[in-house]
Design a protein around this motif. Structure first.
Motif, PDB file in Angstrom:
ATOM      1  N   HIS A 169      -1.967  41.903 -19.925  1.00  0.00           N
ATOM      2  CA  HIS A 169      -1.544  42.949 -21.018  1.00  0.00           C
ATOM      3  C   HIS A 169      -2.702  43.727 -21.362  1.00  0.00           C
ATOM      4  N   GLU A 170      -3.937  43.517 -21.141  1.00  0.00           N
ATOM      5  CA  GLU A 170      -5.144  44.421 -21.454  1.00  0.00           C
ATOM      6  C   GLU A 170      -4.992  45.350 -20.393  1.00  0.00           C
ATOM      7  N   ARG A 171      -4.754  44.908 -18.914  1.00  0.00           N
ATOM      8  CA  ARG A 171      -4.801  46.132 -17.857  1.00  0.00           C
ATOM      9  C   ARG A 171      -3.530  47.080 -18.142  1.00  0.00           C
ATOM     10  N   LEU A 172      -2.214  46.408 -19.166  1.00  0.00           N
ATOM     11  CA  LEU A 172      -1.307  47.198 -19.307  1.00  0.00           C
ATOM     12  C   LEU A 172      -1.636  48.251 -20.281  1.00  0.00           C
ATOM     13  N   ARG A 173      -2.284  48.044 -21.376  1.00  0.00           N
ATOM     14  CA  ARG A 173      -2.568  48.919 -22.424  1.00  0.00           C
ATOM     15  C   ARG A 173      -3.530  49.814 -21.768  1.00  0.00           C
ATOM     16  N   ASP A 174      -4.664  49.446 -21.195  1.00  0.00           N
ATOM     17  CA  ASP A 174      -5.335  50.572 -20.401  1.00  0.00           C
ATOM     18  C   ASP A 174      -4.919  51.314 -19.475  1.00  0.00           C
ATOM     19  N   GLY A 175      -3.738  50.945 -19.060  1.00  0.00           N
ATOM     20  CA  GLY A 175      -2.801  51.884 -17.991  1.00  0.00           C
ATOM     21  C   GLY A 175      -2.227  52.929 -18.801  1.00  0.00           C
ATOM     22  N   PHE A 176      -1.382  52.336 -19.842  1.00  0.00           N
ATOM     23  CA  PHE A 176      -0.705  53.283 -20.600  1.00  0.00           C
ATOM     24  C   PHE A 176      -1.756  54.295 -21.250  1.00  0.00           C
ATOM     25  N   LEU A 177      -2.990  53.878 -21.780  1.00  0.00           N
ATOM     26  CA  LEU A 177      -3.596  55.099 -22.341  1.00  0.00           C
ATOM     27  C   LEU A 177      -4.192  55.946 -21.287  1.00  0.00           C
ATOM     28  N   THR A 178      -4.518  55.343 -19.931  1.00  0.00           N
ATOM     29  CA  THR A 178      -4.838  56.508 -18.823  1.00  0.00           C
ATOM     30  C   THR A 178      -3.636  57.265 -18.433  1.00  0.00           C
ATOM     31  N   ILE A 179      -2.340  56.881 -18.466  1.00  0.00           N
ATOM     32  CA  ILE A 179      -1.132  57.651 -18.363  1.00  0.00           C
ATOM     33  C   ILE A 179      -1.417  58.795 -19.154  1.00  0.00           C
TER      34      ILE A 179
END
Ligand code: T5A
Length: 209
Positions: free
Chosen positions: A171-181
Motif C-alpha cells: 500500500h505504501e508503494r501504491l500511494r507513492d505510485g499514485f503520487l508519481t503519476i
C-alpha cells in the motif's frame, strides 16, 4: 456538445464513492446529464471480468494476464459506454481508470510499467480522462476507513477484498505510485488531501472544474 470524462483515483477507502455521489449531485443541479460508472466494470462484459479480478476465488492470474484482463474490460467500457455518453454531451464520472492499473499492477506489484503503457496505447489509443482527482491519504488512515466501511455490511459477506488483503508495504508503494503519476501529469491529475472533511474534499475538487 462533447461531454467530460472525470475519474477518481486513490488507495483503499480514500472516499471515491462518497465524492462521486457529491459530484453527481453538483452536475445534475446545473442541468447536466451524468453517468456514474466504475472500473473494473461499468458494462456487463466488463463486470464479468471484474469478478475474475477482484473476487476472492476469481483466479490466480499471471501479471501479464491480469494486465490484459483490466484493459480488455476497460476497452469495452470506453467504447460501449464512456465514449457514447460523452458524444451525447453527458458528464461521465468513473471510479478508477488506467491510473489504477499503473499504480496497482505497476508500482504496487512491480509489473513492467512500459508494458502497461504499451497495452494502454494498443487498447485505448491515447484516450484519457479530462481530469482526474487523486484522493490521497496515509496508508494507515485509508485501510482503517476501508475496514470500518466493509465491516458495516451486516449479514452480507464481502468477498471483494482481494486487493485489500495485501501487505502494508504494497500500500505504501501504491500511494507513492499514485503520487508519481500525478506529478508526471499535473495538468490532468489533481492531488486532493483526502483527510479533510468530505465537504472540504468536495469543495477542493470543484475549485478545479
Ligand atoms: N484495481 C482496480 C486494480 O488493481 N487495478 C485496476 O486497474 C483497477 C481499476 C476494486 C479493487 O480493484 C483494484 C483496486 C481495488 O482494490 P474498488 O471497487 O474501487 O476497486 O475498491 P476500493 O478502492 O476498495 O473502494 P472503496 O469503496 O473501499 O473505497 P472508496 O470508494 O474510495 O471509499 P468510500 O467513499 O466508500 O469511503 C470509505 C469509508 O470512508 C468514509 C466513508 O463514509 C466510508 O465509510 N469516508 C470518510 N471518512 C472521513 N472523512 C472523509 N473525507 C471520508 N470520505 C469517506
Amino acid at each position: 456538445m462533447a461531454g467530460r470524462f472525470i475519474t477518481l483515483e486513490g488507495g483503499e477507502g480514500a472516499g471515491k464513492t462518497t465524492q462521486t455521489r457529491l459530484l453527481k449531485n453538483y452536475f445534475e443541479e446545473r442541468g447536466f446529464e451524468v453517468v456514474v460508472t466504475r472500473e473494473p466494470g461499468g458494462v456487463p462484459e466488463a463486470e464479468k471480468i471484474r469478478n475474475l479480478l477482484v473476487q476472492r476465488d476469481g483466479g490466480n492470474w499471471t501479471p501479464m494476464a491480469e494486465c490484459l484482463l483490466f484493459f480488455a474490460a476497460r476497452q469495452m467500457h470506453v467504447e460501449t459506454l464512456i465514449k457514447p455518453a460523452m458524444a451525447a454531451g453527458k458528464i461521465v464520472i468513473c471510479d478508477r481508470f488506467t491510473d489504477s492499473t499503473v499504480a496497482y499492477q505497476g508500482y504496487g506489484h512491480g509489473f513492467d510499467l512500459d508494458v502497461i503503457r504499451q497495452v494502454e496505447v494498443l487498447t485505448l489509443n491515447g484516450f484519457k480522462p479530462d481530469i482526474t482527482f487523486l484522493l490521497d491519504l496515509s496508508v494507515k488512515d485509508g485501510i482503517g476507513r476501508s475496514l470500518k466501511h466493509n465491516s458495516g455490511a451486516v449479514g452480507a459477506e464481502n468477498t471483494e477484498d482481494r486487493f485489500e488483503r495485501l501487505d502494508l508495504s504494497f500500500h505504501e508503494r501504491l500511494r507513492d505510485g499514485f503520487l508519481t503519476i500525478a506529478r508526471e501529469d499535473p495538468t490532468r491529475v489533481k492531488i486532493i488531501d483526502a483527510m479533510q472533511s468530505p465537504e472540504t474534499v468536495f469543495e477542493t475538487m470543484v475549485s478545479y472544474l
